[in-house]
Scaffold this motif. Structure first.
Motif, short mmCIF file in Angstrom:
data_model
loop_
_atom_site.label_atom_id
_atom_site.label_comp_id
_atom_site.label_asym_id
_atom_site.label_seq_id
_atom_site.Cartn_x
_atom_site.Cartn_y
_atom_site.Cartn_z
N VAL A 272 0.84 -1.20 0.00
CA VAL A 272 0.00 0.00 0.00
C VAL A 272 0.87 1.25 0.00
CG1 VAL A 272 -1.67 1.33 1.36
CG2 VAL A 272 -1.98 -1.13 1.07
N LEU A 273 1.92 1.26 0.84
CA LEU A 273 2.81 2.43 0.91
C LEU A 273 3.52 2.67 -0.42
CD1 LEU A 273 4.30 1.81 4.46
CD2 LEU A 273 2.99 3.84 3.76
N ASP A 274 3.85 1.59 -1.13
CA ASP A 274 4.53 1.72 -2.41
C ASP A 274 3.58 1.97 -3.56
OD1 ASP A 274 6.87 1.27 -1.08
OD2 ASP A 274 7.04 -0.86 -1.66
N GLY A 275 2.29 2.02 -3.30
CA GLY A 275 1.31 2.27 -4.34
C GLY A 275 1.00 1.07 -5.20
N GLU A 276 1.40 -0.13 -4.74
CA GLU A 276 1.15 -1.34 -5.51
C GLU A 276 -0.24 -1.92 -5.27
OE1 GLU A 276 4.23 -4.00 -4.43
OE2 GLU A 276 5.84 -2.80 -5.34
N ARG A 277 -0.86 -1.51 -4.19
CA ARG A 277 -2.22 -1.97 -3.89
C ARG A 277 -3.06 -0.77 -3.48
NH1 ARG A 277 -2.38 -7.52 -0.42
NH2 ARG A 277 -4.58 -7.02 -0.73
N PRO A 278 -4.33 -0.76 -3.90
CA PRO A 278 -5.19 0.38 -3.52
C PRO A 278 -5.57 0.34 -2.04
CG PRO A 278 -6.45 -1.26 -4.73
CD PRO A 278 -5.02 -1.69 -4.82
N GLU A 279 -5.55 -0.82 -1.43
CA GLU A 279 -5.82 -0.96 0.00
C GLU A 279 -5.46 -2.39 0.40
OE1 GLU A 279 -10.15 -2.03 1.15
OE2 GLU A 279 -10.33 -0.41 -0.36
N PHE A 280 -5.47 -2.64 1.70
CA PHE A 280 -5.11 -3.98 2.20
C PHE A 280 -5.97 -4.27 3.43
CE2 PHE A 280 -2.56 -6.34 5.41
CZ PHE A 280 -2.53 -7.56 4.76
N ALA A 281 -6.46 -5.52 3.53
CA ALA A 281 -7.24 -5.94 4.70
C ALA A 281 -7.07 -7.43 4.90
CB ALA A 281 -8.72 -5.61 4.51
N PHE A 282 -7.01 -7.84 6.17
CA PHE A 282 -6.99 -9.26 6.49
C PHE A 282 -7.35 -9.45 7.97
CE2 PHE A 282 -3.19 -8.37 8.62
CZ PHE A 282 -2.63 -9.50 9.21
N GLU A 283 -7.76 -10.69 8.29
CA GLU A 283 -8.13 -11.03 9.66
C GLU A 283 -7.00 -11.80 10.31
OE1 GLU A 283 -11.77 -13.21 9.64
OE2 GLU A 283 -12.93 -11.57 8.74
N TYR A 284 -6.84 -11.63 11.63
CA TYR A 284 -5.77 -12.32 12.33
C TYR A 284 -6.16 -12.51 13.79
CZ TYR A 284 -4.59 -7.70 14.18
OH TYR A 284 -4.64 -6.49 14.82
N PRO A 285 -5.61 -13.53 14.42
CA PRO A 285 -5.85 -13.73 15.86
C PRO A 285 -4.86 -12.91 16.68
CG PRO A 285 -4.59 -15.56 14.99
CD PRO A 285 -4.89 -14.67 13.82
N CYS A 286 -5.31 -12.45 17.81
CA CYS A 286 -4.44 -11.71 18.74
C CYS A 286 -4.89 -12.09 20.14
CB CYS A 286 -4.55 -10.21 18.50
SG CYS A 286 -3.45 -9.21 19.53
N HIS A 287 -4.62 -13.35 20.52
CA HIS A 287 -5.15 -13.89 21.77
C HIS A 287 -4.36 -13.39 22.97
CE1 HIS A 287 -7.49 -16.24 19.14
NE2 HIS A 287 -6.57 -17.14 18.83
N GLY A 288 -5.09 -13.07 24.03
CA GLY A 288 -4.47 -12.70 25.29
C GLY A 288 -4.30 -13.93 26.17
#
Length: 554
Positions: A98-114
């Protein structure tokens, strides 16, 4: 923390931060950012964090990250790149694109367990321009409630699919009885049905010998190499117990479970087997073997799954019993077995010896508890046999149907539920055609289908009454009934219970005048109410009468 997918808490020290931090303090944008419950960070064109909101900082404080909770000045892609985590790597690659302008946006799901809770987030990176500068807005949205709901739905779907697969197997077994199938074909169909499911890995059927040492794998389907699975290990690994007490067994963590034999642990480790179940194939107290099913799911074979497998085991057991019984009724050639039994654990041997009675089998009717037997009695009063039954745990419902006199022998009825050659033979689909008891000896003759496993039948009789001898085994014509005869057609029409009650009524003298047995007495033999008994009897008589008129007209 949610700001980085792998929850890395080692952020650079304050000394490493850029000296000048562009801020939006006091602006409307900052007030809006502060009010949003979603964790938000604003990155400059190099990926450095230039602003975060209250939700971002609060999450950092709650999770005790090292460094300032606002993380301003940190290079977000660099932090993600330095983390040894697949989700952090995905975040780094997406942010960089995204920062390099190669993608118009980025999204994904991830776990962040406590440490005390499960959490999931969605990360989105949205680029925009302001003036001549390029920025990226990064949002971390907590989707834990949605994810937990999805997992619950997935678990329910897995359970439903599991139950559907097992129910399909049950239907397949029942449908197979409508065709000309043998025991092997039924077992193979069940194994193939389960192994084809994505929920299971391998299914096989196993039988055990008298001592549990001579078992064998009969049918197998699935990924495991059946030739490497020896029956002895399976018997030690729960199959023998399932056959012995008729209860399924479940073994989890199969590769480390000390209750699992070493050879099976090795195979489980190689094949990534997480759990397996042993299910008895039983009907009317007779167990014909066990079904073994393996799965890679650690949570396989929960309570509902075990209940469904229990039904499947009973259905296969019923099918085997029905196939063997049908073969005896319809076969043109049969195998005849003759036994001499002198074991006093057999009630009839013991009772005849104690009373001096001579007994001759009139008729034998299988029941859910064992067998209901009717015996002509000479040289003793049938009441003496009733007294001999007393509190004997192997006999119930003992009664004198006919007292007997010089002109007519007495008639004795009892339900045999414990160790008995008659029960063992009946359980394996054999038809006992004659039995006589006198002087501590019982001679009996039974016939079985030609393809029946005679060795297993003999072992079953020996397990019930060790003091016995197989005195003869020979092939004989199927004279019990013709394949196209009247009795064959009648048995096709009647249900098992209707046939049992009709036979009991006939042998018990219900149709004689005066009646030797009342409907209430016969109902007690089956453990059912009198109305239920008469309902089954009337249905059986209606079918018998209809078939009789049809035959007469033809």
């Amino acid at each position: 923390m949610a700001q980085q997918p792998n929850d890395v808490r080692q952020w650079p020290d304050e000394s490493d931060l850029v000296s000048e931090r562009p801020t939006l303090e006091g602006s409307l944008t900052e007030s809006a950012f502060e009010a949003l419950p979603t964790q938000i960070a604003l990155l400059d064109g190099e990926g450095d964090i230039i602003h975060t909101n209250r939700a971002w900082r609060a999450f950092g404080e709650e999770n005790e990250i090292v460094g300032a909770p606002d993380t301003i000045g940190q290079n977000y892609p660099a932090v993600c790149r330095g983390a040894d985590d697949e989700f952090a790597r995905q975040a780094y690659e997406g942010l960089t694109a995204v920062l390099d302008g190669e993608r118009p946006e980025f999204a994904f799901e991830y776990p962040c367990h406590g440490p005390n809770e499960k959490r999931w987030f969605t990360m989105r990176a949205l680029p925009f321009e302001h003036g001549d500068e390029r920025y990226v807005l990064v949002l971390h949205l907590n989707i834990t409630d949605r994810k937990l709901s999805e997992l619950r739905v997935d678990a329910q779907n897995d359970t439903l699919e599991t139950l559907n697969d097992i129910n399909d197997a049950v239907r397949d077994v029942i449908d197979s009885l409508l065709g000309e199938v043998n025991r092997g074909e039924v077992e193979a169909a069940v194994c193939e049905r389960l192994a084809d499911s994505r929920l299971y890995q391998t299914a096989l059927t196993v039988t055990a010998g008298l001592t549990g040492e001579s078992g064998r794998v009969r049918k197998a389907a699935g990924e495991l190499d059946a030739e490497r699975v020896d029956a002895g290990s399976l018997l030690e690994g729960g199959v023998a117990d399932a056959i012995e007490d008729g209860e399924p067994r479940v073994f989890r963590h199969a590769a480390e479970n000390e209750a699992v034999p070493e050879r099976l642990r090795t195979l489980a480790d190689e094949a990534a087997v997480e759990a397996y179940a042993t299910v008895p194939l039983a009907y009317r107290g007779t167990t014909y073997g066990a079904l073994v099913v393996t799965a890679r799911r650690p949570d396989a074979f929960d309570e509902r799954e075990r209940t469904a497998f229990t039904l499947l085991g009973e259905t296969v057991g019923y099918a085997i019993d029905a196939i063997q019984s049908k073969r005896v009724l319809q076969a043109d050639a049969l195998t005849q077995l003759r036994f001499d039994v002198s074991d006093d654990t057999e009630f009839l041997v013991r009772a005849a010896d104690e009373t001096g009675a001579s007994l001759e089998l009139e008729g034998l009717v299988p029941s859910a508890e064992g067998v209901i037997g009717y015996f002509h009695v000479e040289d003793a009063d049938p009441a003496a046999l009733v007294a001999a039954a007393g509190d004997d745990p192997t006999v119930t419902n003992a009664r004198a149907v006919v007292d007997g006199d010089d002109d007519e022998p007495g008639l004795f009825e009892c339900t045999i539920t414990g160790d008995s050659a008659l029960v063992a033979l009946s359980g394996y689909g054999a038809s006992v055609v004659s039995a006589s008891v006198e002087g501590g000896e019982m001679e009996l003759t039974a016939v079985v289908a030609p393809e029946a496993d005679v060795r297993s039948i003999v072992e079953a009789v020996s397990a019930a009454v060790p003091e016995n001898n197989l005195t003869a085994k020979r092939e004989t014509e199927g004279t019990i009934t013709s394949m196209t005869g009247f009795r064959d057609r009648l048995y096709d029409e009647l249900t098992d219970r209707q046939r049992e009650i009709l036979e009991a009524a006939y042998f018990g003298g219900y149709f004689e005048q005066p009646r030797r047995s009342s409907g209430t007495e016969l109902a007690d033999s089956f453990g059912v109410s009198s109305p239920t008994f008469h309902q089954h009897l009337q249905a059986a008589l209606r079918k018998l009468t209809a078939l009789s008129f049809e035959t007469a007209e033809n």
